[in-house]
Design an enzyme around this catalytic site. Sequence first.
Site, PDB file in Angstrom:
ATOM      1  CG  ASN A 103      -2.370   0.449   0.756  1.00  0.00           C
ATOM      2  OD1 ASN A 103      -2.481   1.505   0.142  1.00  0.00           O
ATOM      3  ND2 ASN A 103      -3.379  -0.314   1.058  1.00  0.00           N
ATOM      4  NE  ARG A 104      -1.751   4.954  -3.837  1.00  0.00           N
ATOM      5  CZ  ARG A 104      -2.565   3.954  -4.221  1.00  0.00           C
ATOM      6  NH1 ARG A 104      -3.249   3.268  -3.324  1.00  0.00           N
ATOM      7  NH2 ARG A 104      -2.694   3.646  -5.498  1.00  0.00           N
ATOM      8  CG  HIS A 129       1.672  -2.420  -3.848  1.00  0.00           C
ATOM      9  ND1 HIS A 129       0.986  -2.370  -2.654  1.00  0.00           N
ATOM     10  CD2 HIS A 129       0.725  -2.623  -4.806  1.00  0.00           C
ATOM     11  CE1 HIS A 129      -0.304  -2.540  -2.882  1.00  0.00           C
ATOM     12  NE2 HIS A 129      -0.497  -2.691  -4.174  1.00  0.00           N
ATOM     13  CG  HIS A 208      -2.033  -7.294  -5.104  1.00  0.00           C
ATOM     14  ND1 HIS A 208      -3.067  -7.314  -6.015  1.00  0.00           N
ATOM     15  CD2 HIS A 208      -1.821  -5.993  -4.817  1.00  0.00           C
ATOM     16  CE1 HIS A 208      -3.446  -6.065  -6.266  1.00  0.00           C
ATOM     17  NE2 HIS A 208      -2.709  -5.245  -5.550  1.00  0.00           N
ATOM     18  CE1 TYR A 210      -4.041  -7.547  -9.362  1.00  0.00           C
ATOM     19  CE2 TYR A 210      -5.945  -6.627 -10.484  1.00  0.00           C
ATOM     20  CZ  TYR A 210      -4.687  -6.477  -9.956  1.00  0.00           C
ATOM     21  OH  TYR A 210      -4.067  -5.250 -10.033  1.00  0.00           O
ATOM     22  CG  ASP A 282      -7.414   1.256  -4.706  1.00  0.00           C
ATOM     23  OD1 ASP A 282      -7.055   0.372  -3.898  1.00  0.00           O
ATOM     24  OD2 ASP A 282      -6.609   1.872  -5.430  1.00  0.00           O
ATOM     25  CD  GLN A 320      -6.486  -0.598  -0.224  1.00  0.00           C
ATOM     26  OE1 GLN A 320      -6.177  -0.364   0.955  1.00  0.00           O
ATOM     27  NE2 GLN A 320      -6.816   0.359  -1.075  1.00  0.00           N
ATOM     28  CD  GLU A 348      -4.509  -5.375  -2.417  1.00  0.00           C
ATOM     29  OE1 GLU A 348      -3.494  -4.772  -2.015  1.00  0.00           O
ATOM     30  OE2 GLU A 348      -5.281  -4.890  -3.242  1.00  0.00           O
TER      31      GLU A 348
END
Length: 382
Positions: A103-104, A129, A208, A210, A282, A320, A348
């Site tokens: 994440n950020r 990430h 992560h 999908y 998101d 997330q 996540e």
Amino acid sequence: MARRALRLRRRLPVVLALCFVVTGSLCGGGNAAAAERKTVGVHELKRGDDFSIKVTNWGATLMSVILPDSKGNLADVVLGYDTVAEYVNGTAYFGGLIGRVANRIAGARFKLDGKVYRLYANDGNNSLHGGHRGFSKVIWTVKEHVGSGDSPYITLYYHSFDGEQGFPGDLDVYVTYQLSPPYVLSVLMNATARGPSPRATPVNLAHHAYWNLGGHGSGPVLGSTVQLLASRYTPVDPATLIPTGALAPVAGTPYDLRAPAPLGARLAELLRRRREGVSGYDTNFAVDGDATAALRPVARVRDGETGRAMEVWADQPGVQFYTANGLSGGVRGKGGSVYVRYGALCLETQGFPDAVNHPGFPSQVVRPGQVYKHHMVLKFSF
Ligand SMILES: *[C@@H]1O[C@H](CO)[C@@H](O)[C@H](O)[C@H]1NC(C)=O
Ligand SMILES: *[C@@H]1O[C@H](CO)[C@@H](O)[C@H](O)[C@H]1NC(C)=O
Ligand SMILES: *[C@@H]1O[C@H](CO)[C@@H](O)[C@H](O)[C@H]1NC(C)=O
């Protein structure tokens, strides 16, 4: 035999290409042990004849998850690529093991024990990430691999060096993917500050994948039902996606997914009320329940078409929820499929975004002598 030879032949150029891209000196320098350790391969875990996964040590990446539905039809339910070389190129983090900090991190900087650390800014001014070459873009070492039997598993190891992507101190990282009955996939992660220069560091690992329970190439997941066991979320500044620091109730917002809800309708509501820059979910949700519980239920997803369902359990403060908004341009994936926006969803489990800059969020700092642990369990049914 012939098939195996073919597979090896296809793999060889990949390994060579990776040597050039990633570890030129190791592969070219005649250090046989190092070159051997850095070989990239694809490893399968198989339970019975209808449940299997593939993992590559490139980024400790989950490449496929094959599952039946109620009619016995098998499908691969995670997005990804056919070859490892495409993961090297890829920018979507398909199936990757994200770290050192998922994440950020705002402004790609943080202060810890009075010292300011600057990270690689790869998301505007933020670090995302783990930076330019996070844990999903490095070669891991396969420590153990039991490919079949009742509970097949693979354990991968990575040593992150002091200063890698700007993060402080040496860090030993392990991830184990394991299949168990009836249709359960566990992802066990741990990390310890160990090596010549161990130091306090933020750690936030995340897996992560999908997910598209209808099959990786089956198009948008808007027909899915989604439930998130979270009464609060961490609102962000829409321009930077950095949390404001607040924990807001989901009640009365499109973030209220506490009861199973049709994703398409909820997403439409989110977009109707959208603030600038919002193109889908998101969002980090604060998972309900006792944070010290070993495992808590986090989310449930069910594909309307095939009836495949997934329960996510974890021992982390947050999750997330991402609806693959970034695949807007179409990404060519496995078997020639083109993955589109909303063509999958990510759940996540992890700590909160930018926690290292928010004293009010659960701490992600791991000090020498402490162990970071993250246990994520995916229970499939159909
Ligand atoms: C990687 O990207 C480059 C540049 O876009 C492209 O030429 C190459 O074919 C790609 N390789 C793979 C394996 O996708
Ligand atoms: C990055 O920071 C600079 C200086 O504060 C600012 O002018 C710029 O708009 C920021 N860029 C983004 C993408 O946020
Ligand atoms: C981390 O995981 C590895 C692989 O399962 C295990 O051998 C090791 O003991 C774990 N470390 C800690 C500190 O729990």
